[in-house]
Design a protein around this motif. Sequence first.
Motif, PDB file in Angstrom:
ATOM      1  N   ARG A 121       6.051   3.699   2.773  1.00 53.26           N
ATOM      2  CA  ARG A 121       5.081   2.625   2.542  1.00 53.26           C
ATOM      3  C   ARG A 121       4.302   2.329   3.828  1.00 53.26           C
ATOM      4  NH1 ARG A 121       4.751  -1.460  -1.417  1.00 53.26           N
ATOM      5  NH2 ARG A 121       5.735   0.150  -2.663  1.00 53.26           N
ATOM      6  N   TRP A 122       4.989   2.343   4.964  1.00 51.73           N
ATOM      7  CA  TRP A 122       4.319   2.082   6.249  1.00 51.73           C
ATOM      8  C   TRP A 122       3.212   3.105   6.475  1.00 51.73           C
ATOM      9  CZ3 TRP A 122       4.272  -1.751   9.755  1.00 51.73           C
ATOM     10  CH2 TRP A 122       3.687  -1.491  10.990  1.00 51.73           C
ATOM     11  N   LYS A 123       3.541   4.385   6.262  1.00 55.41           N
ATOM     12  CA  LYS A 123       2.539   5.442   6.455  1.00 55.41           C
ATOM     13  C   LYS A 123       1.357   5.239   5.501  1.00 55.41           C
ATOM     14  CE  LYS A 123       5.902   8.832   7.938  1.00 55.41           C
ATOM     15  NZ  LYS A 123       6.812   9.853   7.469  1.00 55.41           N
ATOM     16  N   TYR A 124       1.670   4.948   4.261  1.00 53.00           N
ATOM     17  CA  TYR A 124       0.633   4.735   3.247  1.00 53.00           C
ATOM     18  C   TYR A 124      -0.284   3.581   3.657  1.00 53.00           C
ATOM     19  CZ  TYR A 124      -1.389   3.194  -1.199  1.00 53.00           C
ATOM     20  OH  TYR A 124      -2.253   2.789  -2.183  1.00 53.00           O
ATOM     21  N   LEU A 125       0.305   2.462   4.044  1.00 49.52           N
ATOM     22  CA  LEU A 125      -0.478   1.280   4.391  1.00 49.52           C
ATOM     23  C   LEU A 125      -1.236   1.472   5.702  1.00 49.52           C
ATOM     24  CD1 LEU A 125       2.092  -1.479   3.412  1.00 49.52           C
ATOM     25  CD2 LEU A 125       0.025  -0.826   2.169  1.00 49.52           C
ATOM     26  N   LYS A 126      -0.619   2.156   6.637  1.00 49.03           N
ATOM     27  CA  LYS A 126      -1.267   2.388   7.929  1.00 49.03           C
ATOM     28  C   LYS A 126      -2.524   3.241   7.754  1.00 49.03           C
ATOM     29  CE  LYS A 126      -0.027   3.343  12.655  1.00 49.03           C
ATOM     30  NZ  LYS A 126       0.942   3.858  13.570  1.00 49.03           N
ATOM     31  N   ARG A 127      -2.421   4.258   6.890  1.00 47.24           N
ATOM     32  CA  ARG A 127      -3.595   5.100   6.622  1.00 47.24           C
ATOM     33  C   ARG A 127      -4.739   4.276   6.043  1.00 47.24           C
ATOM     34  NH1 ARG A 127       0.142   8.991   4.550  1.00 47.24           N
ATOM     35  NH2 ARG A 127      -0.378   8.357   2.453  1.00 47.24           N
ATOM     36  N   ARG A 128      -4.401   3.237   5.316  1.00 47.96           N
ATOM     37  CA  ARG A 128      -5.422   2.391   4.697  1.00 47.96           C
ATOM     38  C   ARG A 128      -5.767   1.167   5.554  1.00 47.96           C
ATOM     39  NH1 ARG A 128      -3.195   5.635   1.705  1.00 47.96           N
ATOM     40  NH2 ARG A 128      -4.006   6.424  -0.238  1.00 47.96           N
ATOM     41  N   GLN A 129      -5.251   1.148   6.786  1.00 49.61           N
ATOM     42  CA  GLN A 129      -5.486   0.049   7.724  1.00 49.61           C
ATOM     43  C   GLN A 129      -5.229  -1.308   7.071  1.00 49.61           C
ATOM     44  OE1 GLN A 129      -9.461   0.886   9.022  1.00 49.61           O
ATOM     45  NE2 GLN A 129      -8.776   2.546  10.355  1.00 49.61           N
ATOM     46  N   TYR A 130      -4.118  -1.386   6.405  1.00 50.60           N
ATOM     47  CA  TYR A 130      -3.780  -2.554   5.597  1.00 50.60           C
ATOM     48  C   TYR A 130      -3.227  -3.719   6.406  1.00 50.60           C
ATOM     49  CZ  TYR A 130      -1.303  -5.362   2.143  1.00 50.60           C
ATOM     50  OH  TYR A 130      -0.844  -6.380   1.389  1.00 50.60           O
ATOM     51  N   PHE A 131      -2.530  -3.429   7.487  1.00 50.27           N
ATOM     52  CA  PHE A 131      -1.660  -4.430   8.088  1.00 50.27           C
ATOM     53  C   PHE A 131      -2.356  -5.658   8.611  1.00 50.27           C
ATOM     54  CE2 PHE A 131       1.200  -0.929   7.882  1.00 50.27           C
ATOM     55  CZ  PHE A 131       2.289  -1.573   7.335  1.00 50.27           C
ATOM     56  N   ASN A 132      -2.034  -6.740   7.950  1.00 49.13           N
ATOM     57  CA  ASN A 132      -2.289  -8.084   8.440  1.00 49.13           C
ATOM     58  C   ASN A 132      -1.104  -8.901   7.945  1.00 49.13           C
ATOM     59  OD1 ASN A 132      -2.938  -7.984   5.760  1.00 49.13           O
ATOM     60  ND2 ASN A 132      -4.697  -9.349   5.905  1.00 49.13           N
ATOM     61  N   SER A 133      -0.253  -9.225   8.840  1.00 53.63           N
ATOM     62  CA  SER A 133       1.024  -9.874   8.543  1.00 53.63           C
ATOM     63  C   SER A 133       0.820 -11.257   7.925  1.00 53.63           C
ATOM     64  CB  SER A 133       1.798  -9.972   9.842  1.00 53.63           C
ATOM     65  OG  SER A 133       2.917 -10.756   9.711  1.00 53.63           O
ATOM     66  N   ASP A 134       1.667 -11.600   6.963  1.00 51.50           N
ATOM     67  CA  ASP A 134       1.652 -12.952   6.397  1.00 51.50           C
ATOM     68  C   ASP A 134       1.989 -13.953   7.488  1.00 51.50           C
ATOM     69  OD1 ASP A 134       1.183 -12.063   3.874  1.00 51.50           O
ATOM     70  OD2 ASP A 134       3.206 -12.393   3.117  1.00 51.50           O
ATOM     71  N   SER A 135       1.385 -15.087   7.433  1.00 52.71           N
ATOM     72  CA  SER A 135       1.720 -16.153   8.365  1.00 52.71           C
ATOM     73  C   SER A 135       2.879 -16.941   7.776  1.00 52.71           C
ATOM     74  CB  SER A 135       0.519 -17.069   8.553  1.00 52.71           C
ATOM     75  OG  SER A 135       0.926 -18.242   9.220  1.00 52.71           O
ATOM     76  N   LEU A 136       3.794 -17.346   8.634  1.00 50.44           N
ATOM     77  CA  LEU A 136       4.896 -18.177   8.158  1.00 50.44           C
ATOM     78  C   LEU A 136       4.402 -19.570   7.779  1.00 50.44           C
ATOM     79  CD1 LEU A 136       7.757 -17.140  10.591  1.00 50.44           C
ATOM     80  CD2 LEU A 136       7.446 -16.466   8.231  1.00 50.44           C
ATOM     81  N   ARG A 156      11.130  -7.125   7.330  1.00 46.90           N
ATOM     82  CA  ARG A 156      11.112  -6.915   8.783  1.00 46.90           C
ATOM     83  C   ARG A 156      10.417  -5.607   9.156  1.00 46.90           C
ATOM     84  NH1 ARG A 156      11.362 -11.601  11.264  1.00 46.90           N
ATOM     85  NH2 ARG A 156      13.056 -12.838  10.457  1.00 46.90           N
ATOM     86  N   MET A 157      10.533  -4.607   8.307  1.00 49.83           N
ATOM     87  CA  MET A 157       9.900  -3.320   8.603  1.00 49.83           C
ATOM     88  C   MET A 157       8.398  -3.355   8.318  1.00 49.83           C
ATOM     89  SD  MET A 157      12.113  -1.287   9.907  1.00 49.83           S
ATOM     90  CE  MET A 157      11.195   0.236   9.820  1.00 49.83           C
ATOM     91  N   LEU A 158       7.983  -4.093   7.289  1.00 46.39           N
ATOM     92  CA  LEU A 158       6.576  -4.087   6.873  1.00 46.39           C
ATOM     93  C   LEU A 158       5.811  -5.334   7.288  1.00 46.39           C
ATOM     94  CD1 LEU A 158       7.078  -2.667   3.273  1.00 46.39           C
ATOM     95  CD2 LEU A 158       6.386  -1.412   5.329  1.00 46.39           C
ATOM     96  N   GLY A 159       6.513  -6.446   7.464  1.00 43.99           N
ATOM     97  CA  GLY A 159       5.866  -7.671   7.912  1.00 43.99           C
ATOM     98  C   GLY A 159       4.978  -8.333   6.884  1.00 43.99           C
ATOM     99  N   ASN A 160       5.138  -7.982   5.615  1.00 43.87           N
ATOM    100  CA  ASN A 160       4.288  -8.553   4.578  1.00 43.87           C
ATOM    101  C   ASN A 160       5.153  -8.901   3.366  1.00 43.87           C
ATOM    102  OD1 ASN A 160       2.588  -8.177   1.978  1.00 43.87           O
ATOM    103  ND2 ASN A 160       1.077  -8.558   3.601  1.00 43.87           N
ATOM    104  N   LEU A 161       5.086 -10.143   2.946  1.00 43.23           N
ATOM    105  CA  LEU A 161       5.942 -10.650   1.876  1.00 43.23           C
ATOM    106  C   LEU A 161       5.765  -9.889   0.559  1.00 43.23           C
ATOM    107  CD1 LEU A 161       7.931 -13.015   1.240  1.00 43.23           C
ATOM    108  CD2 LEU A 161       5.947 -14.253   0.400  1.00 43.23           C
TER     109      LEU A 161
END
Length: 196
Positions: A87-102, A40-45
């Motif tokens: 982890r959020w800070k680390y991933l955000k710096r790397r522009q990682y976020f693309n949430s898994d689709s259900l 729920r915090m990261l949105g990625n499985l």
Amino acid sequence: MKTSPKVQKEVIESCKAGDEKAFAEIVLHCQKKVFNIAYRMLGNLEEAKDLAQEVFISVFESIKDLKEEIKFDAWLTQITLNHCRNRWKYLKRRQYFNSDSLDDPIETEDGNMPRAIVDPSDNPETLYEKKMIQQFIQRGLLKLKEDQRELLVLRDLQGFSYEEMGELLGLPGGTIKSKLHRARMDLKEVLERSAH
């Protein structure tokens, strides 16, 4: 309601003494809760799976220092939140976020399996609606500030009381309630904007 039963004090004491079976029991009792918070915090499985493993490594390494007066559940949640924040800070710096689709299947050793468990009492339209609502809310959660997401995950998804949240986050109950109200309003606003 919380997702995992309380770990018995004897199990914690045995684990503190280095008993690996006791540690395995702690993992068994708490893995679902830790994973759910992380997801729920990261949105990625995959990130949530990795983070849950890191949390339990931290628990194993530091449980011997756990003070008896500290509640294990709160301590574990704090470790999980700290890992999520980092982890959020680390991933955000790397522009990682693309949430898994259900809609995406989960890869297992035995092949792919659907992410949603089918409830025979629901018809396909109801199942699709539920899935779409879950995706919609998860995307909305990820657009909130980290502290707002934490409050919503702890209260609305994990069932922590205001008192427990206050102890965990070091905030008075009134502040928790007001920040939680603001987080809910912001989530509602995000969801309404996304719906149009």
